[in-house]
Enzyme design. Structure first.
Site, PDB file in Angstrom:
ATOM      1  N   ARG A 108       0.742  -1.283  -0.120  1.00 55.97           N
ATOM      2  CA  ARG A 108       0.046  -0.055   0.087  1.00 55.97           C
ATOM      3  C   ARG A 108       0.916   1.305   0.035  1.00 55.97           C
ATOM      4  NH1 ARG A 108      -4.048   2.780   4.676  1.00 55.97           N
ATOM      5  NH2 ARG A 108      -4.753   4.145   3.191  1.00 55.97           N
ATOM      6  N   HIS A 109       0.435   2.317  -0.593  1.00 60.48           N
ATOM      7  CA  HIS A 109       1.009   3.434  -0.700  1.00 60.48           C
ATOM      8  C   HIS A 109       1.301   4.358   0.483  1.00 60.48           C
ATOM      9  CE1 HIS A 109      -2.467   5.881   0.169  1.00 60.48           C
ATOM     10  NE2 HIS A 109      -3.177   5.078  -0.721  1.00 60.48           N
ATOM     11  N   ARG A 163       0.082   8.688  -5.680  1.00 59.39           N
ATOM     12  CA  ARG A 163       0.450   8.354  -4.155  1.00 59.39           C
ATOM     13  C   ARG A 163       1.147   6.966  -4.380  1.00 59.39           C
ATOM     14  NH1 ARG A 163      -5.120   8.633  -4.557  1.00 59.39           N
ATOM     15  NH2 ARG A 163      -6.286   6.770  -3.940  1.00 59.39           N
ATOM     16  N   GLU A 209      -7.079   2.547  -6.913  1.00 55.16           N
ATOM     17  CA  GLU A 209      -8.262   2.371  -5.809  1.00 55.16           C
ATOM     18  C   GLU A 209      -9.601   2.376  -6.397  1.00 55.16           C
ATOM     19  OE1 GLU A 209      -9.063   1.202  -3.118  1.00 55.16           O
ATOM     20  OE2 GLU A 209      -8.194   2.395  -1.634  1.00 55.16           O
ATOM     21  N   HIS A 228      -3.400   0.246  -3.482  1.00 53.76           N
ATOM     22  CA  HIS A 228      -4.098   1.047  -2.491  1.00 53.76           C
ATOM     23  C   HIS A 228      -4.935   0.095  -1.499  1.00 53.76           C
ATOM     24  CE1 HIS A 228      -3.712   4.407  -5.285  1.00 53.76           C
ATOM     25  NE2 HIS A 228      -3.635   3.581  -6.164  1.00 53.76           N
TER      26      HIS A 228
END
Length: 210
Positions: free
Chosen positions: A8-9, A58, A82, A150
């Protein structure tokens, strides 16, 4: 045994404000950039053969921290974006609760369909799982690939990949910023989850990712 790291970012200002990001292209903040650097130092030790990322900034900027250490290029894949949250995007969760209470109640209950303009969980899971499998197919059997995506996308994509029902998938806690899931694959057992919510630092638990 092929290894897939679903990462995940890092943190964004909208994460900090509990504002729904969805597919809005929000950049990392200073904390998120440092998180990416810290996590990349650990992930580089796994010797990845490829890096694949959602095209949202991101995630792409998080992946770039690992690319800087490994010398690998970052492959971009829109399927790793996402969940699309339609009219929720840009609202805080408090605002969603106040202005769209019926949709919020369905989302909180984990229902697959929240509203007409919001991507269903089934569509999200299939889309992201396709992206995850495509990333794994980039490397030879036995290699490691890192995929940056995400929170909600990671959970639903992993669920589809391993074949978990929705009820079981809801038992997984939210994936923290810059933490990852490790999956392995072999011809006998297929995809298996080897580790979940792994990261280089400890954070206060966060609400489900949006």
């Amino acid at each position: 045994m092929t290894r897939l790291i679903v990462w995940r970012h890092g943190n964004t200002d909208w994460n900090a404000e509990r504002r729904v990001q969805g597919q809005t292209d929000v950049p990392l903040n200073d904390l998120g950039q440092q998180q990416a650097v810290d996590a990349a130092e650990l992930l580089a030790r796994l010797g990845p053969a490829a890096i694949v990322s959602s095209d949202l900034r991101r995630a792409a900027d998080t992946a770039s921290a690992l690319a800087a250490l490994t010398g690998l290029a970052v492959h971009s894949d829109r399927r790793l974006r996402e969940r699309y949250f339609g009219p929720w995007q840009g609202l805080t969760m408090a605002e969603v609760t106040q202005t769209r209470p019926a949709e919020h109640a369905r989302w909180k209950a984990g229902e697959a369909v929240v509203g007409d303009d919001i991507e269903t969980l089934d569509d999200l899971g299939k889309r992201v799982a396709d992206g995850l499998q495509a990333a794994a197919d980039l490397v030879p059997a036995g290699a490691t690939v890192v995929v940056t995506t995400h929170g909600a996308a990671a959970r639903q994509g992993i669920g589809h990949l391993v074949g978990w029902p929705a009820e079981q998938l809801r038992t997984l806690r939210a994936l923290q910023n810059c933490h990852w899931v490790e999956l392995t694959h072999d011809t006998e057992r297929g995809w298996q989850i080897a580790a979940y919510n792994v990261g280089p630092f400890t954070q206060v638990p966060v609400p489900p990712a949006v």
